[in-house]
Design an enzyme around this catalytic site. Structure first.
Site, PDB file in Angstrom:
ATOM      1  N   ASP A  13      -8.077  -2.234   8.802  1.00 40.55           N
ATOM      2  CA  ASP A  13      -7.047  -1.699   7.826  1.00 40.55           C
ATOM      3  C   ASP A  13      -7.077  -0.365   7.913  1.00 40.55           C
ATOM      4  O   ASP A  13      -8.121   0.441   8.019  1.00 40.55           O
ATOM      5  CB  ASP A  13      -7.940  -2.125   6.567  1.00 40.55           C
ATOM      6  N   HIS A  18       0.112   4.950   8.326  1.00 42.22           N
ATOM      7  CA  HIS A  18      -0.586   4.292   7.271  1.00 42.22           C
ATOM      8  C   HIS A  18      -1.468   3.230   8.073  1.00 42.22           C
ATOM      9  O   HIS A  18      -2.318   2.564   7.264  1.00 42.22           O
ATOM     10  CB  HIS A  18       0.503   3.674   6.409  1.00 42.22           C
ATOM     11  N   LYS A  61      -6.246  -8.881   7.191  1.00 40.10           N
ATOM     12  CA  LYS A  61      -7.308  -8.644   5.925  1.00 40.10           C
ATOM     13  C   LYS A  61      -8.544  -9.779   6.231  1.00 40.10           C
ATOM     14  O   LYS A  61      -9.211  -9.557   5.095  1.00 40.10           O
ATOM     15  CB  LYS A  61      -6.355  -8.805   4.812  1.00 40.10           C
ATOM     16  N   TYR A  88      12.455  -5.087  11.980  1.00 40.90           N
ATOM     17  CA  TYR A  88      11.375  -5.150  11.055  1.00 40.90           C
ATOM     18  C   TYR A  88      10.325  -6.372  11.315  1.00 40.90           C
ATOM     19  O   TYR A  88       9.188  -6.158  11.584  1.00 40.90           O
ATOM     20  CB  TYR A  88      11.849  -5.390   9.683  1.00 40.90           C
ATOM     21  N   GLY A 103       0.812  -1.177  -0.039  1.00 38.26           N
ATOM     22  CA  GLY A 103      -0.010  -0.051   0.071  1.00 38.26           C
ATOM     23  C   GLY A 103       0.965   1.246  -0.026  1.00 38.26           C
ATOM     24  O   GLY A 103       0.798   2.299  -0.690  1.00 38.26           O
TER      25      GLY A 103
HETATM   26  C1  GDG Z   1      -1.122  -0.285   4.111  1.00 36.78           C
HETATM   27  C2  GDG Z   1      -2.048  -0.450   5.113  1.00 36.78           C
HETATM   28  C3  GDG Z   1      -3.291   1.503   3.668  1.00 36.78           C
HETATM   29  C4  GDG Z   1      -2.126  -6.251  -3.921  1.00 36.78           C
HETATM   30  N1  GDG Z   1      -1.907  -7.388  -4.556  1.00 36.78           N
HETATM   31  C5  GDG Z   1      -1.498  -7.071  -5.818  1.00 36.78           C
HETATM   32  C6  GDG Z   1      -1.120  -5.777  -5.995  1.00 36.78           C
HETATM   33  N2  GDG Z   1      -1.591  -5.030  -5.024  1.00 36.78           N
HETATM   34  C7  GDG Z   1      -1.452  -3.791  -4.466  1.00 36.78           C
HETATM   35  C8  GDG Z   1      -3.015  -3.390  -4.363  1.00 36.78           C
HETATM   36  C9  GDG Z   1      -2.964  -2.203  -3.434  1.00 36.78           C
HETATM   37  C10 GDG Z   1      -1.766  -2.424  -2.688  1.00 36.78           C
HETATM   38  O1  GDG Z   1      -1.184  -3.525  -3.070  1.00 36.78           O
HETATM   39  C11 GDG Z   1      -2.240  -3.043  -1.319  1.00 36.78           C
HETATM   40  O2  GDG Z   1      -2.704  -1.779  -0.598  1.00 36.78           O
HETATM   41  P1  GDG Z   1      -3.567  -1.893   0.674  1.00 36.78           P
HETATM   42  O3  GDG Z   1      -4.239  -0.547   1.246  1.00 36.78           O
HETATM   43  O4  GDG Z   1      -4.996  -2.505   0.257  1.00 36.78           O
HETATM   44  O5  GDG Z   1      -2.858  -2.454   1.852  1.00 36.78           O
HETATM   45  P2  GDG Z   1      -1.435  -2.575   2.704  1.00 36.78           P
HETATM   46  O6  GDG Z   1      -0.526  -3.265   1.825  1.00 36.78           O
HETATM   47  O7  GDG Z   1      -1.842  -3.300   4.044  1.00 36.78           O
HETATM   48  O8  GDG Z   1      -1.316  -1.150   3.006  1.00 36.78           O
HETATM   49  C12 GDG Z   1      -3.357   0.271   4.573  1.00 36.78           C
HETATM   50  C13 GDG Z   1      -2.125   1.606   2.750  1.00 36.78           C
HETATM   51  O9  GDG Z   1      -0.862   1.220   3.839  1.00 36.78           O
HETATM   52  C14 GDG Z   1      -1.798   3.076   2.331  1.00 36.78           C
HETATM   53  O10 GDG Z   1      -1.851   3.907   3.312  1.00 36.78           O
HETATM   54  O11 GDG Z   1      -4.470   1.533   2.909  1.00 36.78           O
HETATM   55  O12 GDG Z   1      -4.516   0.227   5.223  1.00 36.78           O
HETATM   56  O13 GDG Z   1      -2.441  -1.559   5.773  1.00 36.78           O
HETATM   57  O14 GDG Z   1      -2.425  -0.911  -4.201  1.00 36.78           O
HETATM   58  O15 GDG Z   1      -3.363  -3.248  -5.669  1.00 36.78           O
HETATM   59  N3  GDG Z   1      -0.523  -5.214  -6.797  1.00 36.78           N
HETATM   60  C15 GDG Z   1      -0.231  -5.859  -7.909  1.00 36.78           C
HETATM   61  N4  GDG Z   1      -0.460  -7.139  -8.087  1.00 36.78           N
HETATM   62  C16 GDG Z   1      -0.906  -7.881  -7.030  1.00 36.78           C
HETATM   63  O16 GDG Z   1      -1.192  -9.105  -6.804  1.00 36.78           O
HETATM   64  N5  GDG Z   1       0.232  -5.433  -9.250  1.00 36.78           N
END
Ligand code: GDG
Length: 748
Positions: free
Chosen positions: A383, A176, A289, A98, A43
């Site tokens: 989240d 975040h 999640k 980490y 994210g």
């Molecule tokens: C943290 C916080 C907060 C996922 N699978 C694939 C892929 N992704 C990309 C998604 C999205 C990102 O990864 C995941 O973002 P999230 O926000 O859902 O979750 P976290 O990684 O836990 O992020 C969260 C964020 O920081 C920002 O502040 O929203 O709450 O936990 O962009 O699309 N991308 C690709 N292939 C995948 O298989 N290309």
């Protein structure tokens, strides 16, 4: 990678520095051509990728250990291709800082899973050590007066550490992940240190109001800070707390949606999924999640809500994450078992209900899936925000899709068009999935339009811009951000003007300036060291020292009886000049008004355990230092509201001090001393006034312009200078004493 090649304009001297644990580029290996990199997942990387147009340097860990000889080339490539600078960590540091502390303690606790935390002091030591390494790196790269924007829970100690090294920097922090309720936060064994680390920032940002509220509450309860509107007041500094829901890089998806590769993927999906209703889940494989909850709810759906002949498939992409951590390995096993059970029970020769992919998929396929799915199901148990649901909304150009969204995600606060679900309510989620699949087209479009509007208005670029804008406004309005006003930077000219003046006046407030605040007023008695300093100052030639206070003449006289020091007490009502035994009244007041306000104060004290009323000669005070910090603040506000009615026609004013409400005669203030001494001040006299709170402002405002007026803290003030913290005041006075000693005459 070539499209992210940076323009040469960005050098380590850029004004903005972003500091995060991981860089947006991960080092994947060292080939014969040199190091190779790939874009980092997750994210934070996605969110900040939209910022590429700005001019900044990104400092962080490249995701692998880099042997010494390879470093120059890694640094060169990172700088030239990604505008990044690496921070090097050893494997042991990564394991402890980490995996064990950031992801083994902070992550689960902040996601409301205290039972998953495993606190070890060794990991905490490494967390401190690595945060110090990051602070040192930021110090090295940040230009004077620059802005450092620290990201996320891995680096929560950095703001404080960096401020100690570099007071000139403007420091912002963004979390975040959720900031939990203070009741959960206080389970953290190092809760105090983490909060102190964070409020080393000038601005702290969160995704939602709830997280900001929890943070303020934790600061109040654990550190005893005061909160004034959206600001935490701590050690004379004001830390702005701000809410900025993060968005996505919309352009990225807009581009992909027009990409022929995505269209080909769509065709492929159409062919292979013909006749099926498609429900999509995209989540990192993380226990926050809610994947198990989702799968169980899907099983209920298949058992109780699927119609005869209907074929619903759940395509669940679970992106591998923290795969080396035992908890994550176990989670994977549990999920695969669940998937196996569901498919075993509900598959037919031509249909498998759960399509589980434990892999990361390329952006074109991801976009096609978002575009194609009838329903996107995002149901984390917690989240911080969640970007997947926003990406789905961005890809729904025809507005036909439906989003199921957990009420425990930050995004639920912004995406009103979603069908909200409670992941803990298995049957409820299954029923909502049914509802989603049946939603009439008109309602689907209406809901999707509302979500689309939010996603378009609130992109990641917009998020970063608005956060940095709030930070900029705060930096500008808080005096703390003008290094030229720091007294620490003006000591030499101050001492010079002190030495050269024919006569000198030192007017110094006692509580919070000469002496730090203590738990009770009586505990703030001067130490032997402080008493000695006051004596030295009082004995300086051609120098008159006045100590000012709201305290009684008896107390101050008892403390300084043996010294030739002037005392100005009860906020300026009485003065005793140096060498005199007589108290002179600077203003004649009546205390009739007290009878009218005292009953209100006493009533409020009776209702507030720990609060007490103190009556003085020309003021009454309502103290709540020992009350519950939040309830005390609440009652203090309530009291101020009630007093405004009682006092409408009385000659008094209400001021809010540190954990006290004070009602004072309007005619009594410390400025009376300045008025009294005005006649004695001559041409070229040196004048220094030091104070820390509102009551000192009247003094500053009434002194001649050339006076060295210094207020402790970053509040806006009439004072010409400011000191960052209380210890600066006695330190400055020690400099003054030393400046007249022969050995130190050359200056400090
Ligand atoms: C943290 C916080 C907060 C996922 N699978 C694939 C892929 N992704 C990309 C998604 C999205 C990102 O990864 C995941 O973002 P999230 O926000 O859902 O979750 P976290 O990684 O836990 O992020 C969260 C964020 O920081 C920002 O502040 O929203 O709450 O936990 O962009 O699309 N991308 C690709 N292939 C995948 O298989 N290309």
């Amino acid at each position: 990678m070539s499209e992210s090649r940076a323009s040469a304009e960005v050098t380590p001297t850029s004004d903005l520095l972003i500091l995060s644990n991981r860089l947006p580029a991960t080092l994947t290996g060292h080939g014969p051509e040199g190091p190779t990199f790939k874009a980092s997942a997750g994210g934070l990387a996605t969110a900040l990728s939209g910022l590429s147009a700005g001019s900044f340097l990104w400092v962080g860990w490249p995701g692998a250990e880099v042997p010494e000889p390879a470093r120059p080339e890694v640094e060169r490539q990172l700088r030239e291709d990604y505008r990044c600078a690496p921070v090097y960590l050893t494997e042991t540091q990564v394991e402890h800082f980490y995996n064990r502390f950031s992801n083994g303690v902070l992550w689960p606790l902040f996601h409301y899973l205290p039972d998953f935390t495993d606190f070890e002091s060794e990991s905490w030591t490494h967390y401190q050590e690595v945060n110090a390494i990051f602070a040192e790196a930021a110090d090295r790269h940040a230009p004077t007066g620059g802005t450092v924007w620290v990201q996320d829970y891995h680096l929560m100690l950095v703001p404080h550490l960096l401020r100690e090294r570099r007071p000139d920097l403007k420091i912002a922090f963004f979390l975040h992940i959720p900031f939990p309720s203070s009741e959960v936060y206080r389970l953290l064994p190092r809760r105090r240190e983490i909060l102190e680390g964070l409020i080393g920032s000038d601005v702290v940002g969160f995704h939602t109001y709830d997280y900001a509220r929890h943070f303020l509450s934790a600061c109040q309860r654990i550190l005893g800070t005061e909160t004034v509107q959206q600001t935490v007041v701590w050690n004379g500094r004001e830390v702005r707390v701000s809410v900025h829901p993060i968005g996505i890089d919309l352009d990225h998806f807009d581009r992909l949606l027009d990409d022929p590769e995505v269209h080909a993927e769509m065709e492929d999906l159409r062919r292979s999924l013909a006749g099926r209703r498609v429900v999509l889940g995209i989540d990192r494989l993380d226990y926050s999640k809610g994947l198990r909850h989702k799968l169980r709810a899907f099983q209920s759906f298949l058992e109780n809500h699927q119609r005869d002949g209907e074929r619903v498939v759940l395509i669940q992409v679970a992106v591998p994450s923290r795969t080396e951590v035992e908890k994550y390995k176990e989670l994977r096993r549990q999920i695969e078992e669940l998937v196996g059970r569901i498919n075993g029970l509900h598959s037919s020769p031509v249909h498998t209900p759960v399509n589980f992919l434990f892999t990361s998929i390329p952006p074109a396929r991801l976009t096609a899936l978002f575009r194609f799915a009838d329903v996107c199901w995002v149901s984390p148990i917690r989240d911080g925000m969640n970007l997947v649901c926003q990406e789905y909304a961005a890809c729904q150009r025809d507005g036909e899709g439906v989003l199921l969204l957990s009420e425990f995600s930050g995004a639920a606060r912004s995406l009103e068009g979603a069908l909200q679900v409670n992941p803990w309510d298995r049957e409820g989620m299954a029923a909502t999935l049914r509802r989603g699949l049946d939603l009439p087209a008109e309602e689907r479009r209406l809901r999707m339009r509302r979500m689309g509007e939010f996603v378009r208005r609130n992109t990641s670029k917009q998020w970063a811009r608005s956060f940095l804008e709030v930070a900029r406004r705060h930096f500008e309005s808080s005096a703390g951000m003008h290094p030229e006003r720091w007294i620490e930077r003006n000591i030499d000219p101050l001492l010079r003007s002190f030495r050269e003046a024919p006569r000198r006046w030192l007017l110094v407030d006692y509580d919070g300036t000469l002496c730090p605040f203590a738990e009770t007023p009586a505990q703030a008695e001067p130490s032997a060291q402080l008493h000695e300093l006051v004596g030295q100052l009082a004995r300086l030639p051609d120098t008159r020292l006045y100590v000012l206070s709201g305290r009684t003449p008896e107390t101050m006289q008892r403390w300084f009886r043996d010294l030739e020091v002037g005392l100005c007490v009860e906020h300026g009502r009485l003065v005793r000049h140096p060498g005199s035994e007589e108290w002179e009244q600077l203003v004649h007041t009546s205390s009739d008004w007290m009878e009218e306000v005292l009953p209100t104060l006493q009533r409020h004290a009776a209702m507030t355990p720990g609060a007490l009323v103190v009556r003085r000669e020309s003021s009454v005070e309502w103290h709540w230092r020992r009350a519950d910090p939040e309830f005390g603040q609440w009652q203090a506000n309530e009291l101020a509201l009630n007093l405004s009615e009682v006092m409408a026609n009385l000659p008094v004013r209400v001021t809010h001090g540190p954990k006290l409400v004070q009602i004072r005669d309007m005619g009594v203030h410390k400025g009376l001393l300045a008025e009294r001494l005005a006649g004695e001040l001559g041409e070229g006299h040196f004048l220094l006034a030091l104070g820390d709170d509102e009551s000192d402002e009247e003094l500053f405002a009434r002194l001649p312009e050339h006076a060295w007026t210094v207020r402790i803290g970053s509040h806006s003030s009439h004072a010409r200078f400011q000191a960052r913290a209380q210890p600066t005041a006695p330190a400055l006075l020690r400099h003054i004493v030393q400046s007249l000693q022969p050995a130190d005459r050359s200056g400090s």
